[in-house]
Design a protein around this motif. Structure first.
Motif, PDB file in Angstrom:
ATOM      1  N   PRO A 153      -7.636  32.286  40.024  1.00  0.00           N
ATOM      2  CA  PRO A 153      -6.235  32.715  40.073  1.00  0.00           C
ATOM      3  C   PRO A 153      -6.061  34.190  39.738  1.00  0.00           C
ATOM      4  N   LEU A 154      -5.017  34.763  40.293  1.00  0.00           N
ATOM      5  CA  LEU A 154      -4.613  36.131  39.975  1.00  0.00           C
ATOM      6  C   LEU A 154      -3.455  36.068  38.985  1.00  0.00           C
ATOM      7  N   VAL A 155      -3.541  36.802  37.893  1.00  0.00           N
ATOM      8  CA  VAL A 155      -2.455  36.883  36.919  1.00  0.00           C
ATOM      9  C   VAL A 155      -1.848  38.270  37.042  1.00  0.00           C
ATOM     10  N   ILE A 156      -0.612  38.348  37.542  1.00  0.00           N
ATOM     11  CA  ILE A 156       0.018  39.624  37.859  1.00  0.00           C
ATOM     12  C   ILE A 156       1.155  39.893  36.871  1.00  0.00           C
ATOM     13  N   PRO A 157       1.083  40.994  36.121  1.00  0.00           N
ATOM     14  CA  PRO A 157       2.187  41.338  35.220  1.00  0.00           C
ATOM     15  C   PRO A 157       3.455  41.670  36.012  1.00  0.00           C
ATOM     16  N   VAL A 158       4.592  41.226  35.499  1.00  0.00           N
ATOM     17  CA  VAL A 158       5.890  41.537  36.088  1.00  0.00           C
ATOM     18  C   VAL A 158       6.670  42.362  35.069  1.00  0.00           C
ATOM     19  N   SER A 159       7.255  43.464  35.499  1.00  0.00           N
ATOM     20  CA  SER A 159       8.065  44.298  34.609  1.00  0.00           C
ATOM     21  C   SER A 159       9.414  44.568  35.262  1.00  0.00           C
ATOM     22  N   ALA A 160      10.344  45.050  34.445  1.00  0.00           N
ATOM     23  CA  ALA A 160      11.675  45.361  34.968  1.00  0.00           C
ATOM     24  C   ALA A 160      11.599  46.439  36.048  1.00  0.00           C
ATOM     25  N   GLN A 161      10.627  47.348  35.931  1.00  0.00           N
ATOM     26  CA  GLN A 161      10.479  48.419  36.909  1.00  0.00           C
ATOM     27  C   GLN A 161       9.685  47.990  38.139  1.00  0.00           C
ATOM     28  N   ALA A 162       8.926  46.887  38.027  1.00  0.00           N
ATOM     29  CA  ALA A 162       8.053  46.480  39.129  1.00  0.00           C
ATOM     30  C   ALA A 162       8.139  44.967  39.357  1.00  0.00           C
ATOM     31  N   PRO A 163       9.177  44.493  40.084  1.00  0.00           N
ATOM     32  CA  PRO A 163       9.233  43.069  40.437  1.00  0.00           C
ATOM     33  C   PRO A 163       8.062  42.702  41.343  1.00  0.00           C
ATOM     34  N   VAL A 164       7.713  41.419  41.371  1.00  0.00           N
ATOM     35  CA  VAL A 164       6.581  40.949  42.162  1.00  0.00           C
ATOM     36  C   VAL A 164       7.083  39.939  43.194  1.00  0.00           C
ATOM     37  N   TYR A 165       6.555  40.038  44.407  1.00  0.00           N
ATOM     38  CA  TYR A 165       6.922  39.143  45.506  1.00  0.00           C
ATOM     39  C   TYR A 165       5.719  38.265  45.829  1.00  0.00           C
ATOM     40  N   VAL A 166       5.916  36.948  45.858  1.00  0.00           N
ATOM     41  CA  VAL A 166       4.788  36.040  46.082  1.00  0.00           C
ATOM     42  C   VAL A 166       5.132  35.040  47.175  1.00  0.00           C
ATOM     43  N   ASP A 167       4.109  34.621  47.888  1.00  0.00           N
ATOM     44  CA  ASP A 167       4.257  33.551  48.872  1.00  0.00           C
ATOM     45  C   ASP A 167       4.558  32.252  48.134  1.00  0.00           C
ATOM     46  N   THR A 168       5.547  31.518  48.574  1.00  0.00           N
ATOM     47  CA  THR A 168       5.933  30.287  47.880  1.00  0.00           C
ATOM     48  C   THR A 168       4.831  29.239  47.915  1.00  0.00           C
ATOM     49  N   ASP A 169       3.925  29.305  48.905  1.00  0.00           N
ATOM     50  CA  ASP A 169       2.817  28.354  48.980  1.00  0.00           C
ATOM     51  C   ASP A 169       1.636  28.772  48.120  1.00  0.00           C
ATOM     52  N   ALA A 170       1.625  30.024  47.664  1.00  0.00           N
ATOM     53  CA  ALA A 170       0.486  30.525  46.896  1.00  0.00           C
ATOM     54  C   ALA A 170       0.757  30.586  45.397  1.00  0.00           C
ATOM     55  N   VAL A 171       2.022  30.523  44.989  1.00  0.00           N
ATOM     56  CA  VAL A 171       2.346  30.671  43.579  1.00  0.00           C
ATOM     57  C   VAL A 171       1.919  29.433  42.788  1.00  0.00           C
ATOM     58  N   VAL A 172       1.294  29.655  41.644  1.00  0.00           N
ATOM     59  CA  VAL A 172       0.897  28.578  40.734  1.00  0.00           C
ATOM     60  C   VAL A 172       1.962  28.370  39.663  1.00  0.00           C
ATOM     61  N   GLY A 173       2.377  29.454  39.022  1.00  0.00           N
ATOM     62  CA  GLY A 173       3.395  29.350  37.992  1.00  0.00           C
ATOM     63  C   GLY A 173       3.749  30.717  37.436  1.00  0.00           C
ATOM     64  N   TRP A 174       4.716  30.736  36.523  1.00  0.00           N
ATOM     65  CA  TRP A 174       5.136  31.988  35.929  1.00  0.00           C
ATOM     66  C   TRP A 174       5.801  31.732  34.584  1.00  0.00           C
ATOM     67  N   THR A 175       5.836  32.773  33.745  1.00  0.00           N
ATOM     68  CA  THR A 175       6.533  32.648  32.475  1.00  0.00           C
ATOM     69  C   THR A 175       8.015  32.469  32.768  1.00  0.00           C
ATOM     70  N   ALA A 176       8.618  31.470  32.090  1.00  0.00           N
ATOM     71  CA  ALA A 176       9.910  30.952  32.521  1.00  0.00           C
ATOM     72  C   ALA A 176      11.073  31.911  32.302  1.00  0.00           C
ATOM     73  N   GLN A 177      10.868  33.003  31.539  1.00  0.00           N
ATOM     74  CA  GLN A 177      11.986  33.925  31.332  1.00  0.00           C
ATOM     75  C   GLN A 177      12.213  34.840  32.531  1.00  0.00           C
ATOM     76  N   LEU A 178      11.299  34.818  33.497  1.00  0.00           N
ATOM     77  CA  LEU A 178      11.480  35.630  34.696  1.00  0.00           C
ATOM     78  C   LEU A 178      12.614  35.084  35.554  1.00  0.00           C
ATOM     79  N   GLN A 179      13.332  35.988  36.207  1.00  0.00           N
ATOM     80  CA  GLN A 179      14.390  35.579  37.134  1.00  0.00           C
ATOM     81  C   GLN A 179      13.801  35.475  38.537  1.00  0.00           C
ATOM     82  N   THR A 180      14.229  34.446  39.276  1.00  0.00           N
ATOM     83  CA  THR A 180      13.690  34.211  40.613  1.00  0.00           C
ATOM     84  C   THR A 180      14.786  34.287  41.666  1.00  0.00           C
ATOM     85  N   SER A 181      14.397  34.724  42.857  1.00  0.00           N
ATOM     86  CA  SER A 181      15.294  34.724  44.009  1.00  0.00           C
ATOM     87  C   SER A 181      14.448  34.816  45.266  1.00  0.00           C
TER      88      SER A 181
END
Length: 224
Positions: A153-181
């Motif tokens: 797995p790839l663990v990618i840091p997410v910051s307020a300055q750098a949102p991350v875009y992921v394929d919905t079929d490839a995502v495993v999970g994320w820390t729950a405080q992140l906002q999704t859209s």
């Protein structure tokens, strides 16, 4: 008996304490002393005095059947002994949750978890119908969560300055405080002219981490 098969690399090691540990890259071991939960059919071996019970809608409001598209039937394991869990030779890894932590994970990646963790099914905010009705399992509390993933797995840091875009079929999970859209990366015209197919991704914003598998889900994997 002699041979590489019986070398120390392959012979299981005795548990040094109760709970979950990595046996090897493809298998987790759980030294049970009480109760724990696992994906149905994931137990490959056990020893000791253990009882396995299928679970549907819940145990004490904690254990629920995940409505994650493919579903996540679970079982309770009770007693005292050791059990080994694996799923289709996928890579195994452990997430340790501290008090106050919450981790959102796609149900198809859950292998086993401590009974001390709270567990619920939530709709991914912002996914809507266009996202296939994305449902994820949200874990909280204090304990260990065993996950499986095709590849490393790839663990990618997410910051307020750098949102991350992921394929919905490839995502495993994320820390729950992140906002999704949902994020659309192509116009309808581009798609009709033969675009890349990566038309919609899940955008994660805030401060935290997202875990991604290095491949998309195949049609065969979606059936399991």
């Amino acid at each position: 008996m002699k041979g590489d098969l019986f070398s120390r690399e392959h012979v299981v090691r005795p548990a040094v304490e109760p709970g979950m540990s990595v046996e090897n890259a493809k298998c987790l071991k759980y030294a049970v002393d009480g109760e724990m939960y696992a994906r149905q059919g994931a137990m490959v071996a056990y020893r000791g005095s253990l009882a396995f019970e299928r679970k549907g809608q819940g145990v004490g409001g904690i254990l629920k059947r995940a409505v994650t598209g493919e579903g996540l039937p679970l079982m309770a394991v009770r007693g005292r002994g050791e059990a080994w869990f694996a799923h289709e030779a996928q890579n195994c890894f452990i997430v340790e949750l501290e008090p106050g932590d919450r981790f959102t994970v796609n149900g198809r990646h859950v292998l086993c978890f401590d009974a001390s963790l709270s567990y619920d099914i939530k709709t991914v905010k912002g996914s809507g119908i266009a996202g296939g009705g994305l449902f994820n399992s949200v874990f909280g509390g204090h304990g260990r969560l065993g996950l499986v993933c095709d590849g490393t797995p790839l663990v990618i840091p997410v910051s307020a300055q750098a949102p991350v875009y992921v394929d919905t079929d490839a995502v495993v999970g994320w820390t729950a405080q992140l906002q999704t859209s949902l994020h659309r990366s192509q116009s309808i015209g581009s798609m009709l002219r033969g675009g890349s197919g990566e038309a919609v991704q899940l955008m994660l914003q805030g401060e935290g981490f997202v875990v991604v598998r290095p491949s998309e889900v195949t049609a065969q994997a979606q059936q399991h």
